[in-house]
Design an enzyme around this catalytic site. Sequence first.
Site, short mmCIF file in Angstrom:
data_model
loop_
_atom_site.label_atom_id
_atom_site.label_comp_id
_atom_site.label_asym_id
_atom_site.label_seq_id
_atom_site.Cartn_x
_atom_site.Cartn_y
_atom_site.Cartn_z
N HIS A 233 0.82 -1.21 0.00
CA HIS A 233 0.00 0.00 0.00
C HIS A 233 0.85 1.26 0.00
CE1 HIS A 233 -3.17 -2.91 0.87
NE2 HIS A 233 -3.88 -2.07 0.14
N GLU A 480 -11.09 -10.48 -4.26
CA GLU A 480 -9.68 -10.36 -3.88
C GLU A 480 -9.10 -11.66 -3.35
OE1 GLU A 480 -8.88 -6.13 -2.08
OE2 GLU A 480 -10.69 -6.95 -1.20
N ASP A 504 -4.60 -7.97 -4.20
CA ASP A 504 -4.77 -9.02 -3.20
C ASP A 504 -5.05 -10.37 -3.84
OD1 ASP A 504 -4.32 -7.97 -0.61
OD2 ASP A 504 -6.06 -6.67 -0.92
N CYS A 551 -9.87 -3.01 -10.25
CA CYS A 551 -9.38 -1.78 -9.60
C CYS A 551 -8.01 -1.99 -8.96
CB CYS A 551 -10.38 -1.26 -8.58
SG CYS A 551 -10.65 -2.39 -7.22
C1 PEP Z 1 -6.59 -4.80 -4.56
O1 PEP Z 1 -6.38 -5.62 -3.67
O2 PEP Z 1 -6.32 -4.99 -5.76
C2 PEP Z 1 -7.16 -3.48 -4.23
C3 PEP Z 1 -7.54 -2.63 -5.15
O3 PEP Z 1 -7.25 -3.18 -2.91
P1 PEP Z 1 -6.00 -2.68 -2.03
O4 PEP Z 1 -4.84 -2.47 -2.94
O5 PEP Z 1 -6.41 -1.44 -1.34
O6 PEP Z 1 -5.80 -3.82 -1.10
MG MG Z 2 -7.17 -5.25 -1.72
#
Ligand code: PEP
Ligand code: MG
Length: 637
Positions: A233, A480, A504, A551
């Site tokens: 992140h 995810e 994820d 996403c």
């Molecule tokens: C993902 O897991 O692809 C996602 C968009 O969520 P995050 O990156 O915030 O875990």
């Molecule tokens: Mg995620």
Amino acid sequence: MRRRHATHDNARRVERNVVWATRLRAATIVRMSFQLFGLPVSRGIAIGRAVLVASSRIDVAHYYVSEEEVEGEIDRLRAARDRVASELSAMQSDLPAEAPTELSALLDVHLMLLHDDTLTGATKQWIRERHYNAEWALSAQLEVLARQFDEMEDEYLRERKADLEQVVERLLAVLSRGEEGVSPRDAMAGKRDANVGDPLVLVANDISPADMMQWKGGVFLGFVTDVGGKNSHTAIVARSMDIPAVVGAREASRLIRQDDWLIIDGDAGIVVVDPTPAVVDEYRAIKAERDLDRAGLARLRHLPAVTLDGEAVELLANIEQPGDARAALEAGAVGIGLFRSEFLFMNRSGDLPGEDEQFEAYRTAVQAMHGLPVTIRTVDVGADKALDRMSANELRHEHALNPALGLRAIRWSLSEPAMFRQQLRAILRAAAFGKVRILIPMVAHMSEIRQTLDAMARARQQLDDAGRAYGQVEFGAMVEVPAAALMLPAFLRHFDFVSIGTNDLIQYTLAIDRADEAVAHLYNPWHPAVLQLIARAIASARAAGKGVSVCGEMAGDPVFTELLLGMGLRCFSMHPSQIVDVKQRVLATDTRCWAAWIDKVLDSDDPERECGLAAEAIRSAFIHSSAAAPSLAAVTQ
Ligand code: PEP
Ligand code: MG
């Protein structure tokens, strides 16, 4: 007897302390240019002086003071030093008679360090010459001295580093009490236009996503960390800031010294330390060329994203804060595909945002988008996204053996039902102001869906009872975990749409911690199992007539655009700065050609290679087709 020994030891210590002070002053370092390699996580080139920050001191205020404020800042430092000196002297005189003599000697060492010119004198130099605020100057000088201690051969002297750190902590604590009227938290994101010195880049062993957020719009033009994965992140926040960053550079914070000149190449994952003027010139030229390319691409921003065969594609934005909505619109996003609401819960001293505060934040984003959809993901804390350091939930996470598999995302929300309903009420209220979609992270169990639906029903009931206005929302789930991808046809009976979180999905399919650079080489979006799950999820959603987007970071990486289009994806959500690159690919893609290759790619044990072959075959077919050639040329020029 014991006493005689102690006196002798003290004399030795004093003698050695004088030695260290002399050595520190004499330390001059001859440097040569060298390169470090890490993971490229956020593109671009940054050239600046290194600011080394220890992870534990990363939230120290960093801002510039103006020429007129320099003397005042030095006075702050002086006042803090005098305060600490009187605290230490008072402690010394209050020592009970039976206290070990070592204690008094230790306080002597601390006082000596406090008054030594290598600490306070040199700190004043940082303030005077670089215009750093006192806290920043102190931590900069601490890093310089800590290195010198680390390199000492004498173990006793080496261990004095801990004393130095304690003295600096005391000084920082006095400064942060705010008697000078400056709140470091408020000042820490000192704006770049206040930059009165050289450009700066941040070097740290690690930076948490919450700390990274604090630097948004701040003084740093780039980041380097020793640890971290490409899709941690922290890396995602760096990308969202569109600031060059290299993570997983292992020894960077040990090898780079305070104030070194650095070039950070966020495309190649290279950090050049102390570059020669010729290398700086070379990178400046590359940077100018890339900036020019990007300026050219910016012309595509407001063009509709339609493929060569006429398929309309939605390009949405991922945001972390309501204020990011502006950048999304400017980048040509046709909505927000992922609002990571957890960032509203970070960098707070213990409290969490209440319903009204959240409502204001969501409403701001919704209104800023002028009727375009805003997808608000309920809070996804846990794993590498920790809440404020002192909160009870944070502590709980820190003690989890395997936080990525622990109480994260929807699991966390369901374990805090009052907080969850509060967030749902805030989102529902914001929905009265525009098109809002609720997205649930990390769903894996049917029971989680049922509990979430119950929570939604209760939240609505509470709003009805309170007579508060709220709007309709679409209800969606993140895909995810492999369980969700496999169970999707059943899950989809309860959802209006799904969004595939590839970051994820890769982590949980391949059992690779996305934040761990030691296994970063195994974190592979091209893995056949990952691609099969993505293709399957897209197909399930389409078959059920439900909306589906991606996403995760794959959505913003143009390398995957054609492949995802070929799988049937028509909605991508990414950092605003990535939209034009992906759009360029969309405009040049014929989805029918790619769809014809998908089975082959998915069956292959080397899908990346297979995709390369597909791209070549499709390109040469276009070049030989007189009808398609002109339009292809038009979009790739
Ligand atoms: C993902 O897991 O692809 C996602 C968009 O969520 P995050 O990156 O915030 O875990
Ligand atoms: Mg995620």
